[in-house]
Design a protein around this motif. Sequence first.
Motif: not given
Length: 337
Positions: A329-337, A201-206, A317-320, A167-172
């Motif tokens: 462990w369920v971990a989540t964060g927001v990619k800095a805008a 501004g997107g979010e990740v969950q692992i 460097k994820l926010e929130k 995929f291209a960067p910043a797709t999801f």
Amino acid sequence: MSLSEEKLIATLRCPNCGGELSHATGDTSLACEPCSLDFPIVNDVPRMLLPAMREALSNKESQSDFNKRQAETALSFGYEWTRFPEMYREWEQSFLDYMQPHAAEFFRGKKVLDAGCGNGRFAYYAAKYGAEVWAIDLGPAVEIANTNTSDGGDVQVVQADLHRPPFAPATFDFIYSIGVLHHLPDPEAAFQNLLRYLKPGGEVQIYLYWKPEGQPIKRALLAGVNSFRAITTRLPHSAVHALAFPAAVAAYLGFVLPYRILRSIPGARSLAEKLPMKQYANFPFRVCVNDQLDRFSAPIENRYTRKEVADWLSRAKLEKPQVNPAYGWVATGVKAA
């Protein structure tokens, strides 16, 4: 159902150079002209693997120990999901539990990457709640995932390497990886790499396995499991499959049934909640068998403390950032805008 041919071309990129692809050989493959690479489409699944990984998966001698270890893990899980392909109604609540604090409405209209989709059970529900889902896995599990998501909405299953997503960067808008990263040779590097494909501004969950802290019973049980794994991970998959059933019976007799009894007694509920493996009280018995095969056959298994997972989010460097318990462990964060 698979997404349109136009979306395949618009979204997929060469995993080698990151360049755009074109159709080749009668629309049965995708081609990267600069790299002179063809990526076949088999059973509606684009096979976006580089030649070295294809060889590792075909059990040919691999020049890379890293590729070999990844391939061994992928083939282990491929064996697992072909033996346990079922979709249970209980998976829907499981999906919602692993996605907390994101509720069902969060998914509507989002472009989502399921990084390590297994049998496709979570991709199915992400699409059911309105997401356009791209579900990738390295090994033969993609065949099961493609079948299980065929009537679940906008899902495209792709055979691909988490270290080289096509995929291209910043797709999801949202990327999740549930129960996958801890089985990789370098889990945090794979996590950091996935973030390249997340929009600002997107979010990740692992979800990652935990190290029991302050829980002597669970720690002792895990030590015994790890000792047994030193043997079972060297056995043929069929032999481990045979061992998974008695292991699941032992889990039910030792923990699941006592949990069901104790939780029905008002004065014993706090004791019940301390028992390991209580989560299987909410699932069919075959799920426990499936998980014992998973536990004893996966070549690599990493475990983490809460702080170690929080450090992953900090270094990214994820926010929130949030790290919450969910039988791991369920971990989540927001990619800095």
